[in-house]
Design a protein around this motif. Structure first.
Motif, PDB file in Angstrom:
ATOM      1  N   VAL A  16       0.429 -71.791  59.903  1.00 13.82           N
ATOM      2  CA  VAL A  16       0.514 -72.899  58.951  1.00 13.82           C
ATOM      3  C   VAL A  16       1.992 -73.084  58.588  1.00 13.82           C
ATOM      4  CG1 VAL A  16      -1.803 -72.968  57.987  1.00 13.82           C
ATOM      5  CG2 VAL A  16      -0.232 -71.232  57.190  1.00 13.82           C
ATOM      6  N   PRO A  17       2.782 -73.585  59.518  1.00 11.98           N
ATOM      7  CA  PRO A  17       4.233 -73.654  59.315  1.00 11.98           C
ATOM      8  C   PRO A  17       4.618 -74.443  58.071  1.00 11.98           C
ATOM      9  CG  PRO A  17       3.544 -74.921  61.250  1.00 11.98           C
ATOM     10  CD  PRO A  17       2.376 -74.114  60.830  1.00 11.98           C
ATOM     11  N   PRO A  49      -7.478 -67.999  51.419  1.00  9.66           N
ATOM     12  CA  PRO A  49      -8.401 -69.015  51.905  1.00  9.66           C
ATOM     13  C   PRO A  49      -9.692 -68.964  51.112  1.00  9.66           C
ATOM     14  CG  PRO A  49      -8.409 -67.126  53.378  1.00  9.66           C
ATOM     15  CD  PRO A  49      -7.397 -66.828  52.311  1.00  9.66           C
ATOM     16  N   VAL A  50     -10.268 -70.134  50.853  1.00  6.62           N
ATOM     17  CA  VAL A  50     -11.521 -70.273  50.111  1.00  6.62           C
ATOM     18  C   VAL A  50     -12.467 -71.107  50.963  1.00  6.62           C
ATOM     19  CG1 VAL A  50     -12.590 -71.290  48.059  1.00  6.62           C
ATOM     20  CG2 VAL A  50     -10.402 -70.085  47.860  1.00  6.62           C
ATOM     21  N   LEU A  51     -13.708 -70.661  51.079  1.00  7.11           N
ATOM     22  CA  LEU A  51     -14.677 -71.340  51.930  1.00  7.11           C
ATOM     23  C   LEU A  51     -15.640 -72.172  51.090  1.00  7.11           C
ATOM     24  CD1 LEU A  51     -15.876 -71.682  54.778  1.00  7.11           C
ATOM     25  CD2 LEU A  51     -17.240 -69.628  54.350  1.00  7.11           C
ATOM     26  N   LYS A  52     -15.830 -73.434  51.501  1.00  7.16           N
ATOM     27  CA  LYS A  52     -16.834 -74.306  50.880  1.00  7.16           C
ATOM     28  C   LYS A  52     -17.438 -75.162  51.975  1.00  7.16           C
ATOM     29  CE  LYS A  52     -18.968 -75.937  47.216  1.00  7.16           C
ATOM     30  NZ  LYS A  52     -19.792 -75.061  46.340  1.00  7.16           N
ATOM     31  N   GLY A  53     -18.732 -74.919  52.277  1.00  5.86           N
ATOM     32  CA  GLY A  53     -19.341 -75.626  53.384  1.00  5.86           C
ATOM     33  C   GLY A  53     -18.682 -75.227  54.693  1.00  5.86           C
ATOM     34  N   LYS A  54     -18.267 -76.218  55.466  1.00  6.93           N
ATOM     35  CA  LYS A  54     -17.604 -75.936  56.745  1.00  6.93           C
ATOM     36  C   LYS A  54     -16.079 -75.945  56.631  1.00  6.93           C
ATOM     37  CE  LYS A  54     -21.252 -75.561  59.385  1.00  6.93           C
ATOM     38  NZ  LYS A  54     -21.580 -74.289  60.063  1.00  6.93           N
ATOM     39  N   ASN A  55     -15.586 -76.230  55.430  1.00  2.03           N
ATOM     40  CA  ASN A  55     -14.140 -76.360  55.252  1.00  2.03           C
ATOM     41  C   ASN A  55     -13.523 -75.146  54.579  1.00  2.03           C
ATOM     42  OD1 ASN A  55     -15.197 -79.501  54.777  1.00  2.03           O
ATOM     43  ND2 ASN A  55     -13.396 -79.300  56.069  1.00  2.03           N
ATOM     44  N   LEU A  56     -12.278 -74.882  54.952  1.00  7.49           N
ATOM     45  CA  LEU A  56     -11.451 -73.906  54.257  1.00  7.49           C
ATOM     46  C   LEU A  56     -10.474 -74.653  53.362  1.00  7.49           C
ATOM     47  CD1 LEU A  56     -10.462 -71.455  57.134  1.00  7.49           C
ATOM     48  CD2 LEU A  56     -11.973 -70.923  55.218  1.00  7.49           C
ATOM     49  N   ASP A 101     -10.496 -78.014  58.661  1.00  9.55           N
ATOM     50  CA  ASP A 101     -11.840 -78.341  59.120  1.00  9.55           C
ATOM     51  C   ASP A 101     -12.499 -77.103  59.738  1.00  9.55           C
ATOM     52  OD1 ASP A 101     -10.808 -78.054  61.709  1.00  9.55           O
ATOM     53  OD2 ASP A 101     -10.843 -80.205  62.152  1.00  9.55           O
ATOM     54  N   GLU A 102     -13.674 -77.305  60.325  1.00  9.63           N
ATOM     55  CA  GLU A 102     -14.421 -76.163  60.874  1.00  9.63           C
ATOM     56  C   GLU A 102     -13.747 -75.544  62.087  1.00  9.63           C
ATOM     57  OE1 GLU A 102     -16.163 -79.947  62.672  1.00  9.63           O
ATOM     58  OE2 GLU A 102     -15.483 -79.253  60.710  1.00  9.63           O
ATOM     59  N   LYS A 103     -12.762 -76.238  62.664  1.00 14.01           N
ATOM     60  CA  LYS A 103     -12.012 -75.698  63.801  1.00 14.01           C
ATOM     61  C   LYS A 103     -10.671 -75.104  63.368  1.00 14.01           C
ATOM     62  CE  LYS A 103     -14.131 -78.920  67.055  1.00 14.01           C
ATOM     63  NZ  LYS A 103     -13.898 -80.029  68.035  1.00 14.01           N
ATOM     64  N   ASP A 104     -10.509 -74.946  62.060  1.00 17.74           N
ATOM     65  CA  ASP A 104      -9.294 -74.359  61.472  1.00 17.74           C
ATOM     66  C   ASP A 104      -8.056 -75.222  61.694  1.00 17.74           C
ATOM     67  OD1 ASP A 104     -10.839 -72.214  60.607  1.00 17.74           O
ATOM     68  OD2 ASP A 104     -10.420 -71.017  62.389  1.00 17.74           O
ATOM     69  N   ARG A 105      -8.262 -76.525  61.759  1.00 14.82           N
ATOM     70  CA  ARG A 105      -7.153 -77.473  61.828  1.00 14.82           C
ATOM     71  C   ARG A 105      -6.955 -78.100  60.455  1.00 14.82           C
ATOM     72  NH1 ARG A 105      -5.639 -79.541  67.022  1.00 14.82           N
ATOM     73  NH2 ARG A 105      -5.190 -81.567  66.084  1.00 14.82           N
ATOM     74  N   VAL A 106      -5.711 -78.224  60.026  1.00 14.15           N
ATOM     75  CA  VAL A 106      -5.423 -78.824  58.721  1.00 14.15           C
ATOM     76  C   VAL A 106      -5.699 -80.319  58.797  1.00 14.15           C
ATOM     77  CG1 VAL A 106      -3.666 -79.242  56.972  1.00 14.15           C
ATOM     78  CG2 VAL A 106      -3.695 -77.057  58.183  1.00 14.15           C
ATOM     79  N   VAL A 135      -0.211 -78.346  68.138  1.00 11.90           N
ATOM     80  CA  VAL A 135       0.565 -77.444  67.275  1.00 11.90           C
ATOM     81  C   VAL A 135       0.846 -78.157  65.950  1.00 11.90           C
ATOM     82  CG1 VAL A 135       2.739 -76.187  66.996  1.00 11.90           C
ATOM     83  CG2 VAL A 135       1.609 -76.265  69.241  1.00 11.90           C
ATOM     84  N   LEU A 136       0.430 -77.536  64.844  1.00 12.08           N
ATOM     85  CA  LEU A 136       0.691 -78.109  63.524  1.00 12.08           C
ATOM     86  C   LEU A 136       2.191 -78.109  63.248  1.00 12.08           C
ATOM     87  CD1 LEU A 136      -0.400 -79.142  60.768  1.00 12.08           C
ATOM     88  CD2 LEU A 136      -0.480 -76.737  60.029  1.00 12.08           C
ATOM     89  N   GLN A 137       2.703 -79.253  62.827  1.00 14.52           N
ATOM     90  CA  GLN A 137       4.124 -79.357  62.507  1.00 14.52           C
ATOM     91  C   GLN A 137       4.376 -78.874  61.070  1.00 14.52           C
ATOM     92  OE1 GLN A 137       6.247 -80.499  65.281  1.00 14.52           O
ATOM     93  NE2 GLN A 137       4.222 -79.811  65.958  1.00 14.52           N
ATOM     94  N   GLU A 138       5.607 -78.459  60.815  1.00 14.25           N
ATOM     95  CA  GLU A 138       5.930 -77.911  59.507  1.00 14.25           C
ATOM     96  C   GLU A 138       5.639 -78.921  58.397  1.00 14.25           C
ATOM     97  OE1 GLU A 138       9.500 -75.276  58.452  1.00 14.25           O
ATOM     98  OE2 GLU A 138      10.081 -77.216  57.613  1.00 14.25           O
ATOM     99  N   GLN A 139       4.996 -78.432  57.346  1.00 11.52           N
ATOM    100  CA  GLN A 139       4.702 -79.280  56.202  1.00 11.52           C
ATOM    101  C   GLN A 139       5.604 -78.921  55.026  1.00 11.52           C
ATOM    102  OE1 GLN A 139       0.073 -78.876  56.635  1.00 11.52           O
ATOM    103  NE2 GLN A 139       0.539 -80.857  55.699  1.00 11.52           N
ATOM    104  N   GLN A 140       5.651 -79.839  54.079  1.00 17.18           N
ATOM    105  CA  GLN A 140       6.477 -79.609  52.893  1.00 17.18           C
ATOM    106  C   GLN A 140       5.905 -80.371  51.709  1.00 17.18           C
ATOM    107  OE1 GLN A 140      10.311 -80.977  54.188  1.00 17.18           O
ATOM    108  NE2 GLN A 140       9.758 -83.119  54.095  1.00 17.18           N
ATOM    109  N   LYS A 141       6.498 -80.147  50.565  1.00 21.85           N
ATOM    110  CA  LYS A 141       6.086 -80.808  49.337  1.00 21.85           C
ATOM    111  C   LYS A 141       6.269 -82.319  49.447  1.00 21.85           C
ATOM    112  CE  LYS A 141       5.735 -80.858  44.620  1.00 21.85           C
ATOM    113  NZ  LYS A 141       4.638 -80.243  43.842  1.00 21.85           N
TER     114      LYS A 141
END
Length: 322
Positions: free
Chosen positions: A220-221, A228-235, A257-262, A277-283
């Motif tokens: 998770v760059p 992590p918190v689980l609710k239904g199929k989502n984290l 999502d259920e495939k661990d993609r943001v 590949v997830l790109q770096e996120q920021q505020k």
């Protein structure tokens, strides 16, 4: 928290509206210090954990009204996990100052305590054990304790708090951690449940078998995830800081999502994948309501409550699902 030029937060299927003034109490009567974690019990009550010893546990209804308060002996109150046992619910509180995990009922009566794992010879004294989180296997009651501020081991106990094994430790290898801040029993695949463990300083989550064998890493760059918190199929997860540990007031929420993609990042930049590949996120600087989110509680209506660490003694923020 003031809303600044924002009507909704988040992206794609998970968008939210900030509920102004939710849960704000009289700080003279019911103060908070760090608001660390929050869970919803079977009655729909919201239990908030703070390291303010005037009232370590504040219990809200969903409108933000205070229902009850208890706890005066948890100066390092940090992790809060709810377990279900034969129709009854219990709490596991990790206290980084007391160097203990404490099991209580929902009224605060202590059931038992877990001290540092003497069986693990890496520990020379109790002060090296600074547990940050627990998770409970609902099938057999096994307890997993993450020593995120201590020696970075995950220790497994049975339902009575008796030692079974440990794994992890501090390092840069796949099977080790640098701040294993959170741990989750992930039963979305009911035939093959696993553990999902934060490796916060390495900006990733790691998946392990229930007996401590490394499986995979979810990068998770940019995001320093708490648990992590689980609710239904989502984290869902709180990101207490982004881009750099030295960048204050830069937190947000992230949803997988259920495939661990943001798929959504309320308070942060939109998640983007390039060649998977997830790109770096920021505020996202257009919303300054989040300072240092430390946890998320997702209620039965899929609203999110966000307690915050080191955030000027503010009460949790409610995000209403749009």
């Amino acid at each position: 928290m003031a809303q600044t030029n924002v009507t909704t937060l988040g992206h794609n299927s998970h968008r939210y509206r900030v509920v102004e003034g939710w849960g704000v109490l009289d700080a003279g009567k019911n103060p908070v210090n760090d608001c660390h974690e929050m869970v919803e019990d079977a009655q729909g009550r919201l239990l908030l954990l703070t390291n303010e010893t005037k009232n370590n546990v504040l219990i809200y209804d969903k409108s933000g009204k205070l229902l009850d308060a208890w706890g005066t002996s948890y100066p390092g109150a940090h992790g809060l996990t709810l377990s279900n046992e034969g129709g009854q619910q219990f709490l596991f509180i990790t206290d980084t100052d007391r160097n203990q995990v404490i099991k209580t009922d929902l009224k605060g009566r202590e059931i038992f305590k877990i001290d540092y794992p003497r069986q693990n010879k890496s520990y020379n004294h109790p002060g090296e054990f600074k547990p940050t989180e627990t998770t409970v296997n609902p099938n057999n009651g096994d307890i997993y304790v993450a020593d995120g501020y201590g020696l970075n081991f995950i220790t497994q106990y049975n339902s009575k708090g008796e030692y079974i094994r440990h794994f992890g430790g501090k390092g840069t290898a796949n099977e080790t951690f640098d701040c294993c801040h959170g741990v989750l029993f992930d039963n979305r695949n009911s035939k093959n449940p696993t553990l999902l463990i934060t490796d916060r300083s390495h900006m990733s989550l790691k998946r392990f078998t229930l007996d401590g064998k490394y499986i995979s890493t979810i990068p998770v760059p940019g995001s320093f995830i708490c648990r992590p918190v689980l609710k239904g199929k989502n984290l869902y997860a709180a990101v207490y800081r982004s881009t750099s540990q030295e960048y204050p007031n830069s937190g947000y929420i992230t949803i997988f999502d259920e495939k661990d993609r943001v798929i959504s990042t309320p308070g942060g930049t939109e998640p983007k994948y390039v060649q998977n590949v997830l790109q770096e996120q920021q505020k996202d600087r257009s919303f300054m309501g989040f300072m240092h989110p430390h946890d998320v509680c997702v209620d039965s209506d899929e609203n999110i409550y966000v307690p915050q660490w080191a955030s000027k003694k503010t009460y949790p923020i409610k995000l209403e699902r749009v």
